[in-house]
Design a protein around this motif. Sequence first.
Motif, short mmCIF file in Angstrom:
data_model
loop_
_atom_site.label_atom_id
_atom_site.label_comp_id
_atom_site.label_asym_id
_atom_site.label_seq_id
_atom_site.Cartn_x
_atom_site.Cartn_y
_atom_site.Cartn_z
N ILE A 1 -0.64 -9.01 -0.67
CA ILE A 1 -1.14 -8.81 -2.04
C ILE A 1 -0.91 -7.35 -2.44
O ILE A 1 -1.40 -6.43 -1.77
N PRO A 2 -0.18 -7.09 -3.53
CA PRO A 2 0.02 -5.70 -3.97
C PRO A 2 -1.20 -5.17 -4.71
O PRO A 2 -1.78 -5.85 -5.56
N VAL A 3 -1.61 -3.95 -4.38
CA VAL A 3 -2.67 -3.24 -5.10
C VAL A 3 -2.03 -1.96 -5.60
O VAL A 3 -2.26 -0.88 -5.07
N LYS A 4 -1.22 -2.10 -6.63
CA LYS A 4 -0.39 -0.98 -7.08
C LYS A 4 -0.59 -0.71 -8.57
O LYS A 4 0.34 -0.66 -9.36
N LEU B 1 -3.37 -13.98 8.08
CA LEU B 1 -3.54 -12.55 7.85
C LEU B 1 -3.26 -12.24 6.37
O LEU B 1 -2.37 -12.83 5.76
N ILE B 2 -4.06 -11.33 5.82
CA ILE B 2 -3.83 -10.81 4.47
C ILE B 2 -3.48 -9.33 4.61
O ILE B 2 -4.19 -8.57 5.27
N VAL B 3 -2.39 -8.90 3.97
CA VAL B 3 -1.99 -7.50 3.95
C VAL B 3 -2.09 -6.99 2.52
O VAL B 3 -1.46 -7.55 1.61
N LEU B 4 -2.88 -5.95 2.31
CA LEU B 4 -2.99 -5.32 0.99
C LEU B 4 -2.07 -4.10 0.96
O LEU B 4 -2.28 -3.14 1.70
N GLU B 5 -1.05 -4.15 0.11
CA GLU B 5 -0.17 -2.99 -0.07
C GLU B 5 -0.79 -2.09 -1.13
O GLU B 5 -0.76 -2.41 -2.32
N ILE B 6 -1.36 -0.97 -0.69
CA ILE B 6 -2.15 -0.12 -1.59
C ILE B 6 -1.38 1.12 -2.02
O ILE B 6 -0.86 1.86 -1.18
N ALA C 1 -5.24 -3.16 5.38
CA ALA C 1 -4.86 -2.32 4.25
C ALA C 1 -3.66 -1.48 4.67
O ALA C 1 -3.76 -0.71 5.64
N TYR C 2 -2.54 -1.64 3.98
CA TYR C 2 -1.35 -0.85 4.26
C TYR C 2 -1.14 0.11 3.10
O TYR C 2 -0.73 -0.28 2.01
N VAL C 3 -1.44 1.39 3.32
CA VAL C 3 -1.34 2.41 2.28
C VAL C 3 0.11 2.88 2.20
O VAL C 3 0.59 3.57 3.10
N THR C 4 0.77 2.47 1.14
CA THR C 4 2.18 2.83 0.97
C THR C 4 2.38 4.10 0.15
O THR C 4 3.45 4.69 0.18
N GLY C 5 1.34 4.50 -0.59
CA GLY C 5 1.41 5.71 -1.41
C GLY C 5 0.08 6.43 -1.38
O GLY C 5 -0.27 7.09 -0.42
N ILE D 1 -11.65 0.68 -1.06
CA ILE D 1 -11.09 -0.64 -0.76
C ILE D 1 -10.47 -0.65 0.64
O ILE D 1 -10.68 -1.57 1.43
N ALA D 2 -9.69 0.39 0.95
CA ALA D 2 -9.03 0.47 2.26
C ALA D 2 -10.05 0.51 3.40
O ALA D 2 -9.86 -0.12 4.44
N LEU D 3 -11.13 1.25 3.19
CA LEU D 3 -12.14 1.39 4.25
C LEU D 3 -12.85 0.09 4.57
O LEU D 3 -13.45 -0.05 5.63
N ASN D 4 -12.82 -0.87 3.64
CA ASN D 4 -13.48 -2.14 3.89
C ASN D 4 -12.59 -3.14 4.61
O ASN D 4 -13.05 -4.22 4.99
N ALA D 5 -11.30 -2.81 4.80
CA ALA D 5 -10.39 -3.70 5.52
C ALA D 5 -10.66 -3.64 7.02
O ALA D 5 -11.25 -2.69 7.53
#
Length: 450
Positions: free
Chosen positions: A42-45, A70-75, A101-105, A114-118
Amino acid sequence: MSRLKRVHKWAAAIVFMLITMGMYLVPVQPAAAANEGSVYVIPVKQQIERGLTSFMERGFKEAEEMSAGLIVLEIDTPGGRVDSAGEIATLIKNSPVPVVAYVTGDAASAGAYIALNANKIAMSSGSMIGAAAMVDGRGNPIEDAKLISWWKTTMASAAESSGRNANIAKGMADINETVEMPEIGITKQPGQIISLTADEALKTGYADIIAGSTNEVIAWMDYSNQDVFHMQPTFSEKLASFLTHPGVMTLLLFLGIAGVIIEVIVPGFGVPGILGVASFILYFFGNYVAGFAGWETWLLFIIGLVMLAIELFVPSFGILGIIGAISLIAGVVRAAYSTSHVALSLGIASASALVAIIVVALVFKERGVWRRFILSESLTREQGYIPIEDRDVLIGLTGVALTPLRPSGTMELEGRRLDVVTLGGFIDSGKPVRVIKTDGTRIVVEEEIG
């Protein structure tokens, strides 16, 4: 014997060739993944707001329905609304599917929360997480002590839930917080805010791995890259995202206000009215799909239009007009995701619409609705109008009562119709009458007895 050796050599060569060809023709199977199930990305961009919340709710629901493993959040987000971030965090915490949570930027502000809750955090080289101090709609730091304390505690709680140092989260959320952690290279004084690079996050435990791609994150979590679904926004969601852009929203409000009012004051065109109503519909549709507006906003909008229309034709000393205007404004404001943003857009749109309305009203003044309320033609002597100051000349003249005078009525005098009154007596129609005096606007007559 030599012949047998030659046969063996040829056989060995043929076997070797077959083995070599098989290595090229038959694909090498990848090592089986330890975990089974598809991966839902899921993109979070974008900025975090209520529209993103609706998008995320759809994504988590679909992932659960397809039994994803698995769910991957692209943040990559600058942050946004804290309440929307809280709703997304609740989705993550309540999800039966593990979330990475995968922080791309940037995972800034509410994005860091949001990332800290993953369950896990992965970061790409050059990315960052933190800088979560609360700001208002203009980007200025919020100074409400209670609000800051609540947000700091919320960030710290999210960090602790995933086994991370809570003090670092507090330093991300509160510009006045002091953090002294020299053993891991973190020292923050009041006036500073903590944001971590990928390397710093890995060192402090705020990242579990530095990955170069989403596929690398998936492999790190022991899932196969052969069954990965990348969530995409629907056409309606893309359209809603476009329609809720502040610039587009301002334009729609301008066209809606100007179009409807111009159609009312200069009827007969149709185009301004259609354009105005269509603009309002697009405004509310965009906010509805984005999750900002509910059915009550449509109701407020319709009530407002009806009240304004009634006020034009049934004067109520402005009461209906005021109610209609309040209803319209309330519908527009409630439909938007940010009160401050919509107030600015509504102000700009209203001022621009006022200018447009004035210009159109001046150009088409001969067709305006005010023609119903303004006397457009002057009354002349030829039409029977006699100025007050000239009415004394009628004294002594004789005419005929066109209607019964009881005591008021109409008489004909030298081809003109005049409103007259008697001194109290009744005079039947057809009787000759004579003007005996004038008193301001009154013309007093009596029956002429021959």
